[in-house]
Design an enzyme around this catalytic site. Structure first.
Site, PDB file in Angstrom:
ATOM      1  N   SER A 265     -19.638   4.902  16.108  1.00 48.11           N
ATOM      2  CA  SER A 265     -20.275   5.701  17.146  1.00 48.11           C
ATOM      3  C   SER A 265     -19.816   5.208  18.507  1.00 48.11           C
ATOM      4  CB  SER A 265     -21.788   5.576  17.043  1.00 48.11           C
ATOM      5  OG  SER A 265     -22.164   4.277  17.457  1.00 48.11           O
ATOM      6  N   LYS A 266     -20.139   5.973  19.521  1.00 50.55           N
ATOM      7  CA  LYS A 266     -19.761   5.581  20.869  1.00 50.55           C
ATOM      8  C   LYS A 266     -20.386   4.232  21.201  1.00 50.55           C
ATOM      9  CE  LYS A 266     -20.141   6.934  25.689  1.00 50.55           C
ATOM     10  NZ  LYS A 266     -20.830   5.690  26.062  1.00 50.55           N
ATOM     11  N   ARG A 267     -21.629   4.045  20.714  1.00 50.93           N
ATOM     12  CA  ARG A 267     -22.322   2.778  20.971  1.00 50.93           C
ATOM     13  C   ARG A 267     -21.548   1.591  20.402  1.00 50.93           C
ATOM     14  NH1 ARG A 267     -27.510   3.937  19.570  1.00 50.93           N
ATOM     15  NH2 ARG A 267     -27.767   2.027  18.384  1.00 50.93           N
ATOM     16  N   ASP A 270     -18.795   0.736  22.709  1.00 50.23           N
ATOM     17  CA  ASP A 270     -19.243  -0.019  23.881  1.00 50.23           C
ATOM     18  C   ASP A 270     -19.537  -1.468  23.501  1.00 50.23           C
ATOM     19  OD1 ASP A 270     -19.010   2.329  25.157  1.00 50.23           O
ATOM     20  OD2 ASP A 270     -21.155   2.786  25.220  1.00 50.23           O
TER      21      ASP A 270
END
Ligand code: GLU
Length: 508
Positions: A265-267, A270
């Site tokens: 996921s984008k998380r 990050d």
């Protein structure tokens, strides 16, 4: 006659593109090119609440950067337009109404608070959020539970309604997915999806089927997350009488976290320090800038190559493929069923390999902004190409060109003299003073000649060349790294070389 292959990428303009999204673009593109087909870009913007300004432009730019441009789409036009679903709004209602007439869909007049009450009423420990399906359909306010007259009155009174698909109670829907083979669903477990919203906009489910039909799509590639929606779409194709034209489906495996535990996921991006988005993307809602592969210094060639390998191989050990080779070799039979792990270290390896392969001439315009962004003044294209030639094998990301080459553009601000001092003595000082005189008198300014005379001078002064090479490097580069030290001297020229040696001697 076989139908012309037509595929589509159908993103919703709700934000940046995810890695999985770009891989879907790539597989669509490869399949279309391999089969002499058309690749269509369709913007699925029927959900106004999730619409993000600028996302469409971003998607188009992203495809352009990757070199995977669509043949038809809002940017390019084409015979099946418009290619934005919001501009096709008037097309969909007739199909929803046709389904109501055939008994496969119905009007539902339930207000938001009635839906809320239903959820409260039917919720149990094992079913905490009951769905609108055949088990409760007759308890709700719709044209299945109301009489014909009641329904007509509500319609005449202009009471808002949605049109819902009447999912069969106990049917098995089976289809053959090009990647996973035969897949079956029990329709009794699927809710009565809304097809047309109260404002007349279709939902994704209706729009995707109508548009795939009208745009003559023959093969539909999409992420595995859409597999649960497949029975809804397959029934719609059937109920609308288009079954013989239904595209062949291919649900692509998920892209997993590097450790294989769950979907990337984008998380995760990050958190683990790599970008999941393909490009620079400022989300207008959060105003947050997400650095992407492009900004980090990936080459499009490498990015495409690594995406292709996320879930596919050609059956050999080969890992480096050009786009042309991929078009030639790509086949759905070799797409894996299981999820593909994304490993950022491996992604960097691909980039390094591509930097090594691409000529300085072709790299020039891509590398330039990475240097200029750091304030480097480039004297000319010819010089830049020589720099690239010298350092490119040492660069993994394009951003590395700055560290690896800044001393070729400007005098190093700091010298790691601590690496020299412990073994520094008067003999070495005298040697380098002689080097300066030798260099000043040098006729041919070429790496090989410079090296030969440097070494000859060392031997003459009874010094092992190995002992003076490191000091020379520190003087010219500032640190213990970089390409061949005489190549550096050749490139920066006589005056600058002498200046740097002299400046270091003054400090030592
Ligand atoms: N609009 C859907 C999405 O955003 C497309 C799914 C499909 O390709 O059918 O992913």
């Amino acid at each position: 006659m076989a139908k012309k292959v037509r595929v589509r990428f159908a993103p919703s303009p709700t934000g940046g593109l995810h890695l999985g999204g770009v891989r879907t673009v790539l597989y669509n593109y490869l399949f279309a090119r391999r089969n002499g087909g058309d690749f269509v870009l369709r913007i699925e913007d029927t959900d106004q609440n999730r619409y993000v300004e600028g996302a469409e432009e971003y998607i188009i730019n992203c495809l352009k950067w990757c070199g995977l441009e669509a043949d038809e789409g809002p940017h390019a036009g084409g015979p099946y337009g418009p290619y934005r679903q919001s501009e096709r709004k008037s097309i969909y209602r007739q199909y929803a109404e046709q389904l109501v007439k055939n008994g496969h869909a119905y009007y539902a007049f339930d207000r938001p608070e009635e839906l809320e009450t239903m959820r409260e009423r039917f919720k149990t420990a094992s079913n905490p959020s009951p769905q609108y399906d055949h088990t409760i359909r007759l308890e709700m306010r719709n044209s299945c539970s109301l009489t014909l007259e009641e329904t007509e009155t509500l319609l005449e009174d202009g009471v808002p309604y949605v049109i819902r698909l009447r999912m069969p109670e106990h049917e098995t829907v089976t289809f053959t997915d090009m990647i996973r083979g035969e897949v079956s669903f029990n329709t009794g477990l699927v809710d009565d999806k809304v097809l047309l919203k109260a404002d007349g906009m279709p939902t994704y489910h209706l729009a995707v089927v109508v548009d795939d039909y009208l745009m003559k799509i023959t093969h539909a590639f999409r992420g595995e997350e859409w597999l649960p929606s497949a029975p809804v779409h397959i029934l719609l194709w059937k109920y609308l009488g288009w079954e013989q034209d239904m595209p062949q489906w291919a649900h692509l495996p998920l892209i997993l976290k590097p450790d294989g535990n769950g979907k990337l996921s984008k998380r995760d991006g990050d958190r683990m320090g790599f970008p999941v988005f393909a490009m620079n993307w400022t989300d207008p809602k959060t105003k947050e800038l997400t650095k992407g592969f492009r900004e980090l210094g990936f080459l499009p060639e490498a990015f495409i190559n690594l995406l292709a390998m996320l879930g596919w191989n050609d059956g050999t050990e080969q890992e480096i493929f050009t786009l042309e080779e991929l078009i030639e070799k790509f086949s759905l039979e070799r797409v894996h069923k299981g999820g593909a792990k994304f490993d950022f270290e491996k992604a960097k390896w691909f980039n390094h390999e591509w930097i090594k392969r691409i000529s300085p001439d072709s790299l020039q315009s891509t590398v330039k902004p990475f240097l200029e962004e750091k304030g480097i003044i480039i004297p000319g294209d010819d010089y830049l190409q020589k720099v690239i030639h010298l350092v490119k094998d040492r660069c993994t990301l394009l951003a590395d060109f700055y560290e690896q080459s800044k001393f070729l553009f400007e005098t190093p601000a700091q010298l790691d003299l601590d690496a020299v001092k412990p073994k520094w003595n008067d003999d070495k000082k005298a040697f380098f003073e002689a080097v300066i005189s030798g260099l000043q008198a040098a006729g041919v300014w070429k790496a090989a000649e410079l090296e030969a005379s440097f070494k000859a001078l060392a031997t003459q002064k009874n010094i092992k060349p190995g002992e003076v090479l490191l000091p020379l490097r520190i003087m010219l580069v500032g640190g213990k790294f970089g390409p061949g030290v005489f190549d550096i001297a050749e490139l920066i020229g006589k005056e600058e070389t002498v200046k740097r040696i002299q400046a270091a001697l003054d400090k030592l």
